[in-house]
Every structure is written in structure tokens, then in C-alpha cells.
Write a protein that holds these residues in place. Sequence first.
Motif, PDB file in Angstrom:
ATOM      1  N   TYR A 160       0.829  -1.201   0.000  1.00 47.78           N
ATOM      2  CA  TYR A 160       0.000   0.000   0.000  1.00 47.78           C
ATOM      3  C   TYR A 160       0.869   1.259   0.000  1.00 47.78           C
ATOM      4  O   TYR A 160       0.561   2.244  -0.676  1.00 47.78           O
ATOM      5  N   GLY A 161       1.953   1.239   0.781  1.00 48.16           N
ATOM      6  CA  GLY A 161       2.820   2.409   0.879  1.00 48.16           C
ATOM      7  C   GLY A 161       3.490   2.782  -0.426  1.00 48.16           C
ATOM      8  O   GLY A 161       3.934   3.919  -0.593  1.00 48.16           O
ATOM      9  N   GLY A 162       3.574   1.825  -1.364  1.00 56.75           N
ATOM     10  CA  GLY A 162       4.153   2.128  -2.670  1.00 56.75           C
ATOM     11  C   GLY A 162       3.152   2.637  -3.676  1.00 56.75           C
ATOM     12  O   GLY A 162       3.497   2.849  -4.844  1.00 56.75           O
ATOM     13  N   ASP A 163       1.920   2.841  -3.252  1.00 52.26           N
ATOM     14  CA  ASP A 163       0.868   3.303  -4.150  1.00 52.26           C
ATOM     15  C   ASP A 163       0.683   4.809  -3.968  1.00 52.26           C
ATOM     16  O   ASP A 163       0.172   5.266  -2.950  1.00 52.26           O
ATOM     17  N   ASP A 164       1.091   5.596  -4.955  1.00 50.13           N
ATOM     18  CA  ASP A 164       1.058   7.055  -4.824  1.00 50.13           C
ATOM     19  C   ASP A 164      -0.349   7.611  -4.608  1.00 50.13           C
ATOM     20  O   ASP A 164      -0.527   8.503  -3.764  1.00 50.13           O
ATOM     21  N   PRO A 165      -1.366   7.148  -5.341  1.00 53.22           N
ATOM     22  CA  PRO A 165      -2.717   7.676  -5.068  1.00 53.22           C
ATOM     23  C   PRO A 165      -3.179   7.393  -3.638  1.00 53.22           C
ATOM     24  O   PRO A 165      -3.883   8.215  -3.039  1.00 53.22           O
ATOM     25  N   TYR A 166      -2.795   6.239  -3.087  1.00 54.34           N
ATOM     26  CA  TYR A 166      -3.149   5.921  -1.699  1.00 54.34           C
ATOM     27  C   TYR A 166      -2.487   6.907  -0.745  1.00 54.34           C
ATOM     28  O   TYR A 166      -3.154   7.462   0.153  1.00 54.34           O
ATOM     29  N   LEU A 167      -1.193   7.160  -0.921  1.00 55.63           N
ATOM     30  CA  LEU A 167      -0.492   8.090  -0.044  1.00 55.63           C
ATOM     31  C   LEU A 167      -1.066   9.498  -0.189  1.00 55.63           C
ATOM     32  O   LEU A 167      -1.234  10.215   0.807  1.00 55.63           O
ATOM     33  N   SER A 168      -1.388   9.880  -1.422  1.00 56.28           N
ATOM     34  CA  SER A 168      -2.001  11.199  -1.633  1.00 56.28           C
ATOM     35  C   SER A 168      -3.352  11.274  -0.929  1.00 56.28           C
ATOM     36  O   SER A 168      -3.722  12.317  -0.373  1.00 56.28           O
TER      37      SER A 168
ATOM     38  N   GLU B  25      -2.758  11.883   2.717  1.00 63.18           N
ATOM     39  CA  GLU B  25      -2.325  13.257   2.968  1.00 63.18           C
ATOM     40  C   GLU B  25      -3.480  14.237   2.806  1.00 63.18           C
ATOM     41  O   GLU B  25      -3.623  15.184   3.592  1.00 63.18           O
ATOM     42  N   SER B  26      -4.337  14.021   1.806  1.00 60.26           N
ATOM     43  CA  SER B  26      -5.473  14.921   1.599  1.00 60.26           C
ATOM     44  C   SER B  26      -6.475  14.830   2.749  1.00 60.26           C
ATOM     45  O   SER B  26      -7.238  15.761   2.989  1.00 60.26           O
TER      46      SER B  26
END
Length: 222
Positions: A204-212, A215-216
Motif C-alpha cells: 500500500y505504501g508504494g501506491d502514490d494515489p493511496y499516499l495522496s 495526505e489529503s
Amino acid sequence: MEKKVASDKPLPELADYLSTFDGYFVRSEGRESLERYSTGLLSDIPRKNGETIEDSVPGTSNQRLQSLLTGIQWDHQGANQERVEQMRDHVSLGDGVLIHDDTGIPKQGEHSVGVARQYCSELGKVANCQVVVTCHYADPAASWPVNARLYLPSEWTDDPERMREAGVPGDVQFQTKPEIALALLDEANRIGVPHEAVLTDASYGGDDPYLSGLESRGEHYV
């Protein structure tokens, strides 16, 4: 060895707890099946499924238990929210975290909803399985499940006839596992599950949309 059999009467403490969910069932047989199913899950039979519970718990059958899970009308979302609110108010110590992960359930055949050739964490390899995305609460004193949702691979969501035959609601669309995890997070936040951060692994941590998405939402994460 003598076969262990549960009581044919509800355990008083269990019956008292389950009574808080009565309003989420349309008919009494749903409430009765929930009690027998819960009694089976709390028993010491080694493998807990409809057949083994039928063999060990009087007053029920595999067919009735399957009907509870697939056919009987009850508000499962409302019942889960009731459970989570109880855990939030009585079992949460504070300074907790929410943990996103997924669990593979090995399956044979191709008719179980969501089953496909995919990575199965339980086996540590690609295999025929279902995958459930989970959201779990943990603090220094307690750990309990908040919610879970079945992942449907695109080979399922791209096949409306297969979805219909399996009883999947027609409005269900493809979501990645990280998208499901964010949806579970939104539900936890709506209910007010307190947490200091969200924890997950590299898948999951390597998924940019998830991290975004984290953060949002103003979430701290590890």
C-alpha cells in the motif's frame, strides 16, 4: 473421543450482547441464526464453518447459517457500525492506530465471489483465492477489527453476467485494494474511531494515489 456439543439455549451473556443488534434484522429467524452462528464461533471446534457448526451446535443447520450470510434481510452496515461504536466507546484506550492490510483466503473452483488467481498472503504465493482488504484498530491495550471488504478483480467487475449470477449488487465497480482501504478509512472516520496514524505495508505504501489520499485527509502514516 466424545463429540463436544454446545448448549441448545443461548449463553446469557452472549444473548444480552446480541440483543443490541435486534433492530437490524427484519425477522426473528435472522436473530436466532446469528445467536447460533455466534455460539459456534465461540465454541472450541477446530474448524468453524456451516457444516461443523451444524454438527456441534443444536438448533441450527448449514442451510440456515448460509441463509444468514447470503439470503436473510438484515442491515449489516448498521450492525457493524453499532459494533464499532461499542468498541470505540468501551475498548479503545487511546493513542491507537488504524492498520490497513489484506488477507488471502485459498479457494477451489471459480464460483465464490471474487475468487481468482492472485497473490494469497496465507500461502505466500499466487494461487486461487479471495482477497479481503481490512482496517484494524490497535492501541497498547486492545486490538479489534473495524471493517473489511472483499476485493473484486477486474475479471469479475468486467463480467456483468458473472457478477449477476453470483449475487453481486449491480452498482459495484472495480476498485484497487488501496482505494478500498481509503473507503474503509473514510467509514472509520465517519464513525469517529480515534487514531493517531495509519499503518500499512509496502504494497500500500508504494501506491502514490493511496499516499495522496492519506495526505489529503490529514492523516499521519507509517
